[in-house]
Motif scaffolding. Structure first.
Motif, PDB file in Angstrom:
ATOM      1  N   SER A 110       0.972  -1.258   0.016  1.00 30.24           N
ATOM      2  CA  SER A 110      -0.022   0.033  -0.049  1.00 30.24           C
ATOM      3  C   SER A 110       0.930   1.312  -0.102  1.00 30.24           C
ATOM      4  CB  SER A 110      -1.022   0.112   1.253  1.00 30.24           C
ATOM      5  OG  SER A 110      -0.363   0.120   2.469  1.00 30.24           O
ATOM      6  N   SER A 111       2.166   1.163   0.381  1.00 30.74           N
ATOM      7  CA  SER A 111       2.917   2.425   0.565  1.00 30.74           C
ATOM      8  C   SER A 111       4.477   1.954   0.309  1.00 30.74           C
ATOM      9  CB  SER A 111       2.639   3.097   1.934  1.00 30.74           C
ATOM     10  OG  SER A 111       3.306   2.231   2.705  1.00 30.74           O
ATOM     11  N   LEU A 194      -4.488  -2.837   2.478  1.00 33.57           N
ATOM     12  CA  LEU A 194      -4.373  -1.932   1.128  1.00 33.57           C
ATOM     13  C   LEU A 194      -5.649  -1.834   0.415  1.00 33.57           C
ATOM     14  CD1 LEU A 194      -2.183  -3.939  -1.209  1.00 33.57           C
ATOM     15  CD2 LEU A 194      -3.414  -5.217   0.517  1.00 33.57           C
ATOM     16  N   ILE A 195      -6.554  -2.941   0.441  1.00 36.36           N
ATOM     17  CA  ILE A 195      -7.779  -2.718  -0.369  1.00 36.36           C
ATOM     18  C   ILE A 195      -8.899  -1.964   0.491  1.00 36.36           C
ATOM     19  CG2 ILE A 195      -7.808  -4.741  -1.779  1.00 36.36           C
ATOM     20  CD1 ILE A 195      -9.884  -5.523   0.994  1.00 36.36           C
ATOM     21  N   ASP A 196      -8.717  -1.259   1.614  1.00 35.78           N
ATOM     22  CA  ASP A 196      -9.316  -0.449   2.269  1.00 35.78           C
ATOM     23  C   ASP A 196      -9.093   1.110   1.983  1.00 35.78           C
ATOM     24  OD1 ASP A 196     -10.964  -2.588   3.802  1.00 35.78           O
ATOM     25  OD2 ASP A 196      -9.147  -2.517   5.050  1.00 35.78           O
ATOM     26  N   ILE A 197      -8.076   1.115   1.034  1.00 32.79           N
ATOM     27  CA  ILE A 197      -7.703   2.522   0.620  1.00 32.79           C
ATOM     28  C   ILE A 197      -8.155   2.727  -0.665  1.00 32.79           C
ATOM     29  CG2 ILE A 197      -5.757   4.057   0.467  1.00 32.79           C
ATOM     30  CD1 ILE A 197      -4.200   2.250   2.280  1.00 32.79           C
ATOM     31  N   PRO A 198      -9.118   3.538  -1.013  1.00 33.61           N
ATOM     32  CA  PRO A 198     -10.006   3.798  -2.258  1.00 33.61           C
ATOM     33  C   PRO A 198      -9.053   3.775  -3.367  1.00 33.61           C
ATOM     34  CG  PRO A 198     -11.055   5.059  -0.732  1.00 33.61           C
ATOM     35  CD  PRO A 198      -9.758   4.460  -0.013  1.00 33.61           C
ATOM     36  N   GLU A 199      -7.973   4.655  -3.235  1.00 33.52           N
ATOM     37  CA  GLU A 199      -7.038   5.016  -4.513  1.00 33.52           C
ATOM     38  C   GLU A 199      -6.233   3.818  -4.628  1.00 33.52           C
ATOM     39  OE1 GLU A 199      -5.270   7.233  -1.013  1.00 33.52           O
ATOM     40  OE2 GLU A 199      -7.376   6.869  -1.791  1.00 33.52           O
ATOM     41  N   ILE A 204      -4.970  -1.527  -8.030  1.00 30.96           N
ATOM     42  CA  ILE A 204      -4.754  -2.781  -7.805  1.00 30.96           C
ATOM     43  C   ILE A 204      -5.710  -3.474  -8.921  1.00 30.96           C
ATOM     44  CG2 ILE A 204      -5.066  -4.775  -6.442  1.00 30.96           C
ATOM     45  CD1 ILE A 204      -4.217  -3.444  -4.083  1.00 30.96           C
ATOM     46  N   ILE A 205      -6.884  -3.004  -8.917  1.00 26.86           N
ATOM     47  CA  ILE A 205      -7.846  -3.409  -9.762  1.00 26.86           C
ATOM     48  C   ILE A 205      -7.513  -3.351 -11.442  1.00 26.86           C
ATOM     49  CG2 ILE A 205     -10.330  -3.229 -10.684  1.00 26.86           C
ATOM     50  CD1 ILE A 205     -11.018  -2.858  -7.718  1.00 26.86           C
ATOM     51  N   ASP A 206      -7.024  -1.989 -11.525  1.00 21.48           N
ATOM     52  CA  ASP A 206      -6.463  -1.762 -12.746  1.00 21.48           C
ATOM     53  C   ASP A 206      -5.411  -2.426 -13.265  1.00 21.48           C
ATOM     54  OD1 ASP A 206      -8.339   0.237 -12.948  1.00 21.48           O
ATOM     55  OD2 ASP A 206      -7.056   2.120 -12.557  1.00 21.48           O
TER      56      ASP A 206
END
Length: 226
Positions: A110-111, A194-199, A204-206
């Motif tokens: 996530s970072s 990491l999937i709780d952070i919208p951006e 990830i989906i992209d």
């Protein structure tokens, strides 16, 4: 004579009614016990994201086969022990790796800070392989593209946004990719995965839609949730 005393009018309250505080994700997560992610969670995330936008046929093409998933971390593993379990032939794999601009394993965090933590924690697994930091903080994309072009990199650790950008600019090839690991269970200071952070979730989906899902369906890439 009797005078009835009029009741004194109560002073009008100047206090504004308290606004109801919006529930944050951290409030919800603080009350829930840690639960290890499973591959159904990732498929549900994709279905939820694309459900209203895609046809039934298009959604079928985004379905990840069960065979592409590695065992998920059950919250008992260290990062090195997890990687050893899912990739027991790592030594042989890295010795046979000859392609520049490509890596054998991608680890998505996530970072930048979390990426550095994971790089430090995988010393018992990595051996003498070359690891590259694939995030935006303090590192220009042109610099990363040069490093990928010149050297033989076995393992990339970084954020989905920068990895996606490198693929789009032809700086990172997925030809040699065998494993993609999502740092799924780790929570930040606000208790967000990491999937709780919208951006981060969108990136990830992209990234998955870009080409990873296709490679998983072709059985050339395996997915793991740590």
């Amino acid at each position: 004579e009797c005078f009835l005393k009029q009741p004194e009018e109560k002073e009008k309250s100047t206090e504004k009614p308290k606004r109801r505080r919006k529930k944050k994700i951290s409030d919800v997560l603080a009350k829930s016990a840690p639960k290890a992610g499973v591959h159904e969670d990732l498929q549900m995330l994709l279905n939820k994201h694309f459900g209203a936008q895609r046809s039934v046929i298009e959604l079928e093409e985004l379905k990840l086969p069960d065979s592409c998933f590695l065992p998920a971390n059950d919250l008992t593993h260290s990062f090195s022990s997890y990687l050893k379990e899912i990739c027991p032939k790592w030594t042989k794999l890295r010795k046979n790796h000859k392609e520049k601009k490509s890596v054998l394993m991608l680890i998505i965090c996530s970072s930048a800070l979390r990426s550095l933590e994971l790089i430090k924690s995988m010393s018992a697994f990595k051996g003498d392989c070359k690891i590259m930091k694939l995030f935006a903080k303090h590192i220009k994309i042109a610099e990363q593209m040069k490093m990928l072009e010149k050297g033989m990199i076995h393992l990339g650790v970084g954020t989905p946004g920068r990895i996606k950008a490198l693929i789009e600019q032809d700086g990172l090839s997925l030809n040699s990719l065998k494993y993609l690991i999502l740092d799924w269970n780790w929570r930040d200071q606000k208790l967000r995965r990491l999937i709780d952070i919208p951006e981060v979730q969108k990136e990830i989906i992209d990234l998955l839609e870009m080409r990873i899902i296709k490679l998983c369906r072709e059985e050339s890439v395996k997915l793991g949730l740590f």
